[in-house]
Design a protein around this motif. Structure first.
Motif, PDB file in Angstrom:
ATOM      1  N   UNK A 111      35.173  45.473  46.535  1.00 30.47           N
ATOM      2  CA  UNK A 111      35.763  45.346  47.860  1.00 30.47           C
ATOM      3  C   UNK A 111      37.267  45.098  47.768  1.00 30.47           C
ATOM      4  N   UNK A 112      37.666  44.249  46.807  1.00 30.22           N
ATOM      5  CA  UNK A 112      39.100  44.000  46.641  1.00 30.22           C
ATOM      6  C   UNK A 112      39.833  45.290  46.325  1.00 30.22           C
ATOM      7  N   UNK A 176      23.249  50.081  47.949  1.00 30.53           N
ATOM      8  CA  UNK A 176      24.344  49.377  48.623  1.00 30.53           C
ATOM      9  C   UNK A 176      25.680  49.758  47.989  1.00 30.53           C
ATOM     10  N   UNK A 179      26.577  53.446  48.991  1.00 29.76           N
ATOM     11  CA  UNK A 179      27.013  53.555  50.393  1.00 29.76           C
ATOM     12  C   UNK A 179      28.374  52.890  50.586  1.00 29.76           C
ATOM     13  N   UNK A 180      28.574  51.789  49.891  1.00 30.39           N
ATOM     14  CA  UNK A 180      29.836  51.066  50.043  1.00 30.39           C
ATOM     15  C   UNK A 180      31.001  51.937  49.562  1.00 30.39           C
ATOM     16  N   UNK A 182      30.930  55.162  49.293  1.00 28.04           N
ATOM     17  CA  UNK A 182      31.003  56.315  50.199  1.00 28.04           C
ATOM     18  C   UNK A 182      31.848  55.972  51.423  1.00 28.04           C
ATOM     19  N   UNK A 183      31.746  54.712  51.878  1.00 26.53           N
ATOM     20  CA  UNK A 183      32.556  54.295  53.029  1.00 26.53           C
ATOM     21  C   UNK A 183      34.044  54.373  52.712  1.00 26.53           C
ATOM     22  N   UNK A 184      34.387  54.265  51.425  1.00 23.79           N
ATOM     23  CA  UNK A 184      35.778  54.394  51.008  1.00 23.79           C
ATOM     24  C   UNK A 184      36.114  55.834  50.579  1.00 23.79           C
TER      25      UNK A 184
ATOM     26  N   UNK D 107      31.582  41.906  52.417  1.00 22.62           N
ATOM     27  CA  UNK D 107      30.392  41.709  51.599  1.00 22.62           C
ATOM     28  C   UNK D 107      30.504  40.483  50.706  1.00 22.62           C
ATOM     29  N   UNK D 108      31.705  39.969  50.573  1.00 21.11           N
ATOM     30  CA  UNK D 108      31.922  38.917  49.589  1.00 21.11           C
ATOM     31  C   UNK D 108      31.056  37.701  49.864  1.00 21.11           C
ATOM     32  N   UNK D 172      28.089  54.304  56.476  1.00 18.82           N
ATOM     33  CA  UNK D 172      27.897  53.905  55.077  1.00 18.82           C
ATOM     34  C   UNK D 172      28.061  52.410  54.861  1.00 18.82           C
ATOM     35  N   UNK D 173      29.001  51.809  55.558  1.00 11.63           N
ATOM     36  CA  UNK D 173      29.236  50.384  55.319  1.00 11.63           C
ATOM     37  C   UNK D 173      28.063  49.539  55.824  1.00 11.63           C
ATOM     38  N   UNK D 175      25.041  50.687  56.111  1.00  6.68           N
ATOM     39  CA  UNK D 175      23.938  51.001  55.197  1.00  6.68           C
ATOM     40  C   UNK D 175      24.054  50.154  53.934  1.00  6.68           C
ATOM     41  N   UNK D 176      25.288  49.986  53.434  1.00  9.19           N
ATOM     42  CA  UNK D 176      25.489  49.154  52.248  1.00  9.19           C
ATOM     43  C   UNK D 176      25.046  47.714  52.523  1.00  9.19           C
ATOM     44  N   UNK D 177      25.455  47.182  53.679  1.00  9.58           N
ATOM     45  CA  UNK D 177      25.061  45.814  54.033  1.00  9.58           C
ATOM     46  C   UNK D 177      23.539  45.676  54.083  1.00  9.58           C
ATOM     47  N   UNK D 179      21.136  47.595  52.718  1.00 10.40           N
ATOM     48  CA  UNK D 179      20.504  47.703  51.391  1.00 10.40           C
ATOM     49  C   UNK D 179      20.766  46.447  50.563  1.00 10.40           C
ATOM     50  N   UNK D 180      21.951  45.908  50.696  1.00 14.13           N
ATOM     51  CA  UNK D 180      22.301  44.733  49.919  1.00 14.13           C
ATOM     52  C   UNK D 180      21.402  43.550  50.294  1.00 14.13           C
TER      53      UNK D 180
END
Lengths: 313, 313, 313, 313
Positions: A111-112, A176, A179-180, A182-184, D107-108, D172-173, D175-177, D179-180
């Motif tokens: 994320x950073x 996760x 997808x994360x 992919x969002x970027x 997500x942190x 996507x974001x 979806x990442x959350x 799935x996480x």
């Protein structure tokens, strides 16, 4: 390629392997097999095999060195090399080359750094590499399998589709990550298709002999077993450097410290290692330490460098 | 020890150094000197020197290789060796050996890991090492200076007390680190006294020739210039491993990639490097990249390993 | 100001307080006093006092309501008001107004946000407020003490210099915070002088009656006990809002949930709270929960809002 | 329910609304509509509407108060109430009640806290609430729509399936959350099905009048428009408390500061707010500030509390 039976091997490496196996055999406490997949949890923690391959294809081995096991993250080295061979330095705009300083599937650093994984051996980075190889070949896992079969000379190597299915069923964390990213904008393929490629690739079963041979291009400065070039000399050095600094999850520093070789471990209990110009190694024992590395595997490589003086340091 | 004038040096290393200096001289764009201390900011960014020392004490050099500069974090290698020689593996309970995965003075990871710094080359880790050496010797900076003088054969090496005073005046971040670790019980000495030792140690001025010679014990597997043992063979390997994985701030992966040698940089623009068993190097040029490493210094080491093939990979 | 003896108080609040004390008295399990300072650790966890002050200065109380205790972080409210009264909105460029989402002395968020603390009630933020009040008055702790004496009508209120000395001896974490913010230019005074002011201010001993009265300006929309204006109506609302969202460490959400009043707790076991326009409260019991709030204190305030319906929601 | 035309409304609220609209109309610079969905980006940033509903269903309005807009995160309040009504406090084991101290989709913090989101209004927390309501009802989005229609008395309220499809395409974001959290066992339904429910729910179009009426149960301490009970008095207070401390992304502290009311914003530019026991509000203007809250909306609520003195502080 010349595969030598353990009993007739040249004295040096073969003798070393036998002393290592003897030492390991007398050591209790070998950690626990990975528990999150039934196929891995069922492994006998007393299994132990080790192989050394010389650049000409001569192989020495001891213990369960011809027993196939689940390669898991060890395959990340080959996928990296296959993609690097195709796209060269452009890859490094999508994945970094720095140690992660965090457990192997942490989302924090991702994320950073805006969806660019720190290196190709954390799960996020390996997903990016597979995604890119998939875009370039249409079948990343198939490319990997063909490469491993060719380099090991073992056409029976194959995926373990039960393991792949089991990983898919427990794949929320990797989903996760994908997808994360992919969002970027750092993943090209649809996430379910990417995960399918990724988990199949991790599911390949191979033996210490197979993997020591398949790693040979890194001891041969980029040349494949048939003498054709996969990587430039500089690229082979790059892969070795990434293995040394990032190859063993959050224990890369300690591994460099104890073993002093480029290496890559997997949760199946396998570890490959390289002595550039001299030989490649693969050791397997399914019991893991708390950071996901084979306990007996690290100990065996430590003994190997101590006995032979073949550390890079 | 045999110091050879540049003009009469043996052809191999001397010729390589001259080709490197020539190449670097034709490259524009060398970064900017560190700006936070007047004494560093005033350096001429065109300065460039490089020296290679063989294990027997023969030294080759080029450019400003005999010009003293501010060693800064390069000294962390020597302090580490001096403390490791005294307390051995017990040190590793107070400082880790893993890459930090974060900029060099981040507090975040320190907080996650209860005041145990990731490695001895981030500032927090170097403070712990100095603190422990101070407890054992009563004068950590003095021990360091005596060691550098003895190994380099240069009794005129000294602290730059203006630089030390300047660092103290801007020392809030290091004071924060030290107090923070003290809160976790990982600092023994009073913080102001520790910072005084730490900043004096960083202020030592030495030349490329001095530092290439002083680093010799790492090429000699632990032996000092006079043949006495400072570190065990295993400890020397440990120091080399930490340098390779953690020696260049947040660029250790890229440095391993490009250079492929254990190295340690400082914000004064110096970098030392080791080819185990073969030679030690020091390069200096004050212009830094955004991660705090000498731009021309990294380029010169890259050229050295490319020309000589002396990378560890 | 009219202080009424508990026995002759007006029925409404007095009766509520007595029912609360009765209920609390029958509840076992009250947490543990803070252990890091001997003076706090020695408190009897069975102590319990509670006071309500009306805007006109009438006070009701029960239990140990006239017993002085260590106010600790409760004083952060008064220091904030004293500085806000002097510099107004400019203060908010140096400290934020958002909940921290992290334990009360975390450095992580401070690093993300370049040395600007999230709010004035985490330790970092309180250090900034004290630093600014010190710059404006030359004696921040003295200003605070004079204010508390005037508003409570109790000239015997004083610092507990043993407690202040004990905090200083364990002050590494706060020293780290202060140096860290100084590195970002967000602290004006020398760190040791600042810490001296800070720890003296936290050491003030006062009773529930004293603090309920001293908080009165927040129920009177900014007016002091003598009718002069300390804060504008809008500033008084600001302080109440910060108390509600940030006043109880990492439990502000749960406190808003259960109690529904602006409040501020301290590790001495005290909590002050405000019903704007109606009354102010102070409750004290030294046993803390794991997040540093008085167990019986939160329970008593919960009972108070349930019995009176005086929540802001 | 009595809906009053703007022109015939009772003087107090109606006059206040008209003065606010007048003031807002003279203020330039209203931020920018959310850009990530075409349907939102196309909104006219000059749109402005505001409505106040009294507990008996009387509604006052001004500007575009009857214009439907995309409710987005405003619906998180209703989904929370619908699930809390069904499962009560058990919900709080799966989602916290503390401010997040981080941008709204970080997500942190989720990783630090093992998949338990900090509160029900960050995206992760809202996904958990929708997942649980889905498990209990089989049609979370349908339940929400039925509730909004009943409370607003407007049977024409509906999903905007184009917006829902557009969000899914950029999902996507989220979806990442999901799935996480699924990896931590905190999501029950398959992720694609959950996302479908979630995005449909966010897509509901409603006007200020509709939403001010639908929020009425929070001013009526839990009672629905028809007098039946949705939430207990304590649960209604809980929802108000969570709105005040967590309702406006990373600006909850500043919102409490400026407005001083429980509120919840959405990236469609709507904000709902509650004066417990007195009235509910909804304001809409599509231009957002950098933290995702309507610029004119926050300003209008600030004016409202300043003019009426109806802040909770």
């Amino acid at each position: 390629m010349v595969i030598m039976a353990a009993s007739t091997a040249a004295p040096a490496f073969q003798a070393v392997l036998e002393r290592i196996a003897d030492e390991i055999g007398r050591t209790p406490g070998r950690g626990r097999p990975a528990g999150y997949i039934p196929a891995l949890a069922a492994c006998d923690p007393r299994s132990f095999g080790m192989a050394v391959a010389e650049p000409d294809g001569t192989v020495y081995g001891v213990g369960d060195w011809r027993e196939p096991f689940s390669t898991q993250s060890v395959t990340k080295v080959f996928t990296l090399a296959l993609d690097l061979a195709r796209e060269g330095d452009a890859l490094w705009e999508h994945v970094g080359r720095e140690p992660s300083g965090n457990p192997f599937n942490s989302l924090v650093q991702l994320e950073y750094e805006n969806g660019i994984p720190r290196n190709p051996f954390i799960n996020a980075g390996a997903l990016v590499v597979t995604d890119r190889l998939q875009t370039r070949t249409g079948d990343a896992a198939g490319e990997l399998l063909a490469f491993l079969r060719a380099e090991s000379g073992n056409p029976s190597l194959d995926f373990d589709l039960d393991v792949a299915a089991s990983e898919t069923a427990h794949g929320d964390r990797n989903a996760a990550l994908a997808h994360f990213m992919a969002a970027y904008g750092n993943i090209d393929n649809p996430v379910p298709a990417l995960l399918d490629q990724y988990f199949r690739q991790c599911s390949v079963r191979a033996s210490c002999a197979d993997l020591a041979l398949a790693t040979g291009f890194l001891a041969r400065h980029g040349l494949r077993a048939d003498g054709t070039r996969l990587l430039t000399r500089s690229q082979a050095k790059q892969v070795n450097a990434v293995m040394l600094t990032c190859g063993t999850y959050d224990a890369a520093g300690e591994f460099a410290h104890r073993v002093g070789l480029p290496g890559k471990s997997g949760v199946g209990g396998g570890i490959i290692a390289v002595v550039p110009g001299r030989c490649t190694l693969c050791v397997w024992s399914p019991g893991l330490d708390e950071r996901g590395n084979s306990v007996a595997g690290v100990a065996a490589l430590d003994l190997f460098t101590t006995m032979t003086g073949l550390s890079v340091f």
